[in-house]
Design an enzyme around this catalytic site. Structure first.
Site, PDB file in Angstrom:
ATOM      1  N   CYS A 137       0.800  -1.229   0.000  1.00 45.02           N
ATOM      2  CA  CYS A 137       0.000   0.000   0.000  1.00 45.02           C
ATOM      3  C   CYS A 137       0.828   1.272   0.000  1.00 45.02           C
ATOM      4  O   CYS A 137       0.495   2.229  -0.703  1.00 45.02           O
ATOM      5  CB  CYS A 137      -0.997  -0.015   1.154  1.00 45.02           C
ATOM      6  SG  CYS A 137      -0.246  -0.138   2.803  1.00 45.02           S
ATOM      7  N   HIS A 181      -2.792   0.886   7.123  1.00 43.09           N
ATOM      8  CA  HIS A 181      -2.934   0.994   5.671  1.00 43.09           C
ATOM      9  C   HIS A 181      -2.480   2.375   5.206  1.00 43.09           C
ATOM     10  O   HIS A 181      -2.315   3.293   6.013  1.00 43.09           O
ATOM     11  CB  HIS A 181      -4.407   0.774   5.296  1.00 43.09           C
ATOM     12  CG  HIS A 181      -4.640   0.517   3.846  1.00 43.09           C
ATOM     13  ND1 HIS A 181      -3.868  -0.333   3.096  1.00 43.09           N
ATOM     14  CD2 HIS A 181      -5.574   1.020   2.994  1.00 43.09           C
ATOM     15  CE1 HIS A 181      -4.319  -0.356   1.849  1.00 43.09           C
ATOM     16  NE2 HIS A 181      -5.347   0.463   1.760  1.00 43.09           N
ATOM     17  N   ASP A 197      -8.252   4.693  -2.739  1.00 45.50           N
ATOM     18  CA  ASP A 197      -7.387   3.599  -2.295  1.00 45.50           C
ATOM     19  C   ASP A 197      -6.931   2.790  -3.506  1.00 45.50           C
ATOM     20  O   ASP A 197      -7.609   1.845  -3.918  1.00 45.50           O
ATOM     21  CB  ASP A 197      -8.102   2.708  -1.292  1.00 45.50           C
ATOM     22  CG  ASP A 197      -7.156   1.731  -0.626  1.00 45.50           C
ATOM     23  OD1 ASP A 197      -6.009   1.576  -1.106  1.00 45.50           O
ATOM     24  OD2 ASP A 197      -7.544   1.110   0.370  1.00 45.50           O
TER      25      ASP A 197
END
Length: 204
Positions: A137, A181, A197
């Site tokens: 991520c 995250h 995202d």
């Protein structure tokens, strides 16, 4: 250690002390450290955004926000800027440019938690975009932020936690360290910061 996590935009906070403050990034801060096991509640009003609303976002950006959230390294490789231009070619609105960059990251990246560190002396995002093309991520979101900033779109990298898992007995969501995250937020005039995202949709 004193950040009070909440969804945007917080409206009510039930916390064991008074005098919460808001820092320069819009985060809630407690005057005390959050101890293990501390429980608090935040009620937030999530802004309504749709593709139509975002495509129609009009207005001017705050000049300070543009300076702050479009900054790039002076030595950013030119091929990163060229990739940003290619990725958004033909897109007219900010929303369409953001979606084009996000699709590009999702289709040209493989998710991998075990990637090695980049070689010394190379730009980490450039290495990820053109050489490694694998990552997690933080790599994916950082790359998206750099590409959008190269297009003059105010963007910030955000780190926090995913929603966790719902406990069927309490009705609450339990957020753990494993839910950490990274994603990006894009500033739309007249609307505010909208999260994206790019890691979701990246194949393992």
């Amino acid at each position: 250690p004193n950040i009070v996590f909440s969804a945007f935009a917080p409206e009510q906070v039930f916390f064991p002390t008074a005098n919460l403050s808001i820092d320069a990034y819009g985060s809630l801060r407690s005057p005390i450290y959050l101890e293990d096991g501390m429980v608090y509640s935040v009620v937030s009003q999530e802004p309504v955004t749709t593709p139509a609303i975002l495509r129609g976002a009009i207005g001017t950006y705050d000049a300070a926000a543009v300076r702050r959230y479009t900054q790039l390294p002076d030595d950013l490789p030119e091929r990163d800027v060229a990739l940003a231009d290619r990725s958004t070619g033909g897109a007219v609105t900010t929303y369409d440019k953001v979606m084009a960059v996000q699709r590009g990251r999702q289709s040209n990246t493989t998710y991998n938690l075990d990637v090695p560190r980049q070689p010394p002396g190379v730009d980490a995002v450039d290495w990820f975009l053109f050489d490694e093309r694998e990552g997690f991520c933080e790599h994916i979101a950082s790359a998206m932020a750099v590409l959008l900033r190269a297009e003059g779109i105010p963007t910030r990298l955000v780190t926090g936690f995913g929603p966790g898992e719902r406990n069927p007995f309490t009705g609450y969501y339990e957020v753990r360290e494993a839910d950490a995250h990274a994603w990006v937020e894009v500033l739309y005039p007249g609307i505010g910061w909208v999260p994206y995202d790019p890691t979701f949709g990246v194949p393992p």
